[in-house]
Design a protein around this motif. Structure first.
Motif, PDB file in Angstrom:
ATOM      1  N   TYR A 292      44.107  -7.443  81.998  1.00 29.12           N
ATOM      2  CA  TYR A 292      44.326  -7.712  80.317  1.00 29.12           C
ATOM      3  C   TYR A 292      44.116  -6.581  79.856  1.00 29.12           C
ATOM      4  O   TYR A 292      42.684  -5.678  80.807  1.00 29.12           O
ATOM      5  CB  TYR A 292      43.193  -8.914  80.044  1.00 29.12           C
ATOM      6  CG  TYR A 292      44.223 -10.488  79.863  1.00 29.12           C
ATOM      7  CD1 TYR A 292      45.202 -10.974  80.102  1.00 29.12           C
ATOM      8  CD2 TYR A 292      43.411 -11.367  80.855  1.00 29.12           C
ATOM      9  CE1 TYR A 292      46.372 -12.456  80.121  1.00 29.12           C
ATOM     10  CE2 TYR A 292      44.042 -12.342  82.003  1.00 29.12           C
ATOM     11  CZ  TYR A 292      44.714 -12.999  80.626  1.00 29.12           C
ATOM     12  OH  TYR A 292      45.148 -14.418  81.343  1.00 29.12           O
ATOM     13  N   ASP A 293      44.810  -6.076  78.636  1.00 29.62           N
ATOM     14  CA  ASP A 293      43.802  -4.930  77.886  1.00 29.62           C
ATOM     15  C   ASP A 293      43.231  -6.093  76.612  1.00 29.62           C
ATOM     16  O   ASP A 293      43.557  -6.510  76.652  1.00 29.62           O
ATOM     17  CB  ASP A 293      44.534  -3.940  77.250  1.00 29.62           C
ATOM     18  CG  ASP A 293      45.193  -3.186  78.885  1.00 29.62           C
ATOM     19  OD1 ASP A 293      44.613  -2.933  78.935  1.00 29.62           O
ATOM     20  OD2 ASP A 293      46.735  -3.061  77.930  1.00 29.62           O
TER      21      ASP A 293
ATOM     22  N   THR B 160      41.215  -6.119  73.056  1.00 28.87           N
ATOM     23  CA  THR B 160      41.275  -5.739  71.543  1.00 28.87           C
ATOM     24  C   THR B 160      39.723  -6.266  70.897  1.00 28.87           C
ATOM     25  O   THR B 160      39.753  -7.375  70.547  1.00 28.87           O
ATOM     26  CB  THR B 160      42.518  -5.673  71.194  1.00 28.87           C
ATOM     27  OG1 THR B 160      43.498  -5.099  71.791  1.00 28.87           O
ATOM     28  CG2 THR B 160      42.368  -4.362  69.344  1.00 28.87           C
TER      29      THR B 160
ATOM     30  N   ASN C  42      48.419  -6.993  80.428  1.00 29.78           N
ATOM     31  CA  ASN C  42      49.063  -5.482  81.001  1.00 29.78           C
ATOM     32  C   ASN C  42      49.828  -6.015  82.359  1.00 29.78           C
ATOM     33  O   ASN C  42      49.142  -6.390  83.196  1.00 29.78           O
ATOM     34  CB  ASN C  42      48.240  -4.740  81.882  1.00 29.78           C
ATOM     35  CG  ASN C  42      47.771  -3.299  82.054  1.00 29.78           C
ATOM     36  OD1 ASN C  42      49.555  -3.382  82.825  1.00 29.78           O
ATOM     37  ND2 ASN C  42      46.753  -2.881  81.265  1.00 29.78           N
TER      38      ASN C  42
ATOM     39  N   THR D 119      40.507  -9.350  71.184  1.00 29.52           N
ATOM     40  CA  THR D 119      41.950  -9.951  72.082  1.00 29.52           C
ATOM     41  C   THR D 119      42.502 -10.025  73.256  1.00 29.52           C
ATOM     42  O   THR D 119      41.996  -8.736  73.168  1.00 29.52           O
ATOM     43  CB  THR D 119      43.250 -10.245  70.403  1.00 29.52           C
ATOM     44  OG1 THR D 119      42.726  -8.449  70.520  1.00 29.52           O
ATOM     45  CG2 THR D 119      42.956 -10.659  69.457  1.00 29.52           C
ATOM     46  N   ARG D 120      43.022 -10.668  73.662  1.00 27.35           N
ATOM     47  CA  ARG D 120      43.568  -9.845  75.048  1.00 27.35           C
ATOM     48  C   ARG D 120      45.226  -9.465  74.940  1.00 27.35           C
ATOM     49  O   ARG D 120      45.705 -10.874  74.922  1.00 27.35           O
ATOM     50  CB  ARG D 120      43.224 -10.770  76.484  1.00 27.35           C
ATOM     51  CG  ARG D 120      43.435 -12.572  76.448  1.00 27.35           C
ATOM     52  CD  ARG D 120      42.335 -12.851  77.624  1.00 27.35           C
ATOM     53  NE  ARG D 120      42.764 -14.123  77.658  1.00 27.35           N
ATOM     54  CZ  ARG D 120      42.076 -14.856  79.067  1.00 27.35           C
ATOM     55  NH1 ARG D 120      41.348 -14.281  79.082  1.00 27.35           N
ATOM     56  NH2 ARG D 120      42.506 -16.104  78.996  1.00 27.35           N
ATOM     57  N   THR D 121      45.976  -8.587  75.842  1.00 29.81           N
ATOM     58  CA  THR D 121      47.090  -8.557  75.926  1.00 29.81           C
ATOM     59  C   THR D 121      47.301  -8.215  76.923  1.00 29.81           C
ATOM     60  O   THR D 121      46.645  -7.517  77.881  1.00 29.81           O
ATOM     61  CB  THR D 121      47.485  -7.044  74.875  1.00 29.81           C
ATOM     62  OG1 THR D 121      47.473  -7.304  74.105  1.00 29.81           O
ATOM     63  CG2 THR D 121      49.334  -7.486  75.527  1.00 29.81           C
TER      64      THR D 121
END
Length: 173
Positions: free
Chosen positions: A68-69, A71, A57, A53-55
């Motif tokens: 992206y960060d 996970t 940044n 999953t990407r969030t």
């Protein structure tokens, strides 16, 4: 018209190059930030799935590019440290094609299959490493069913050993 005269030794490196000197020696190089799921299946039996999953940044993102960060979790929901996953991902990409010479291989004897699925929903890419008839030390590499060349069997086996460790969230060398 201008004509330049150069000595042969100044252009020999590209004029006399062989195919393997000019082509990328890797089977496939998908960007780690684009891959939403990587599934590695060993000997057609045991599957190891890494879901990403990407969030966004906000600190690193700009108007021109989004950072992206990532996970990473296993299919069981266990978290895998991004550094461990990144090392495995790099190891998977670094299996080098040694030769593009045609070889007889058994597509039913798959040592390792790597399936990449993407965040953008594009078609998945599948790399398959198959046994080569009469060559115990080589595997045939296929990208989406098309022959790419020969790789070292020992490299495929080393990647498989690393896979098991990373799936248990252990660091690899």
């Amino acid at each position: 018209d201008v004509v330049y005269v150069v000595s042969a030794d100044t252009v020999a490196s590209w004029a006399e190059a062989e195919l393997m000197d000019l082509r990328m020696s890797y089977v496939w190089l998908p960007n780690i930030n684009d891959v939403s799921t990587m599934t590695m299946t060993v000997n057609g039996e045991t599957a190891y799935q890494f879901n990403v999953t990407r969030t966004v940044n906000e600190e690193k993102s700009t108007e021109e590019s989004t950072s992206y960060d990532l996970t990473v979790t296993t299919v069981d929901g266990d978290t895998v440290d991004y550094e461990n996953y990144q090392d495995l991902y790099q190891a998977a990409l670094s299996l080098a094609v040694l030769s593009t010479d045609q070889a007889e291989y058994d597509s039913n004897t798959v040592s390792l299959e790597i399936r990449y699925e993407y965040f953008d929903g594009s078609d998945p890419d599948v790399i398959t490493y198959c046994a080569v008839n009469g060559q115990e030390q080589r595997c045939a590499a296929l990208l989406n069913g098309s022959y790419s060349g020969l790789v070292r069997r020992s490299d495929v086996e080393t990647l498989t050993e690393k896979l098991e460790k990373v799936y248990q969230n252990q660091a690899i060398e």
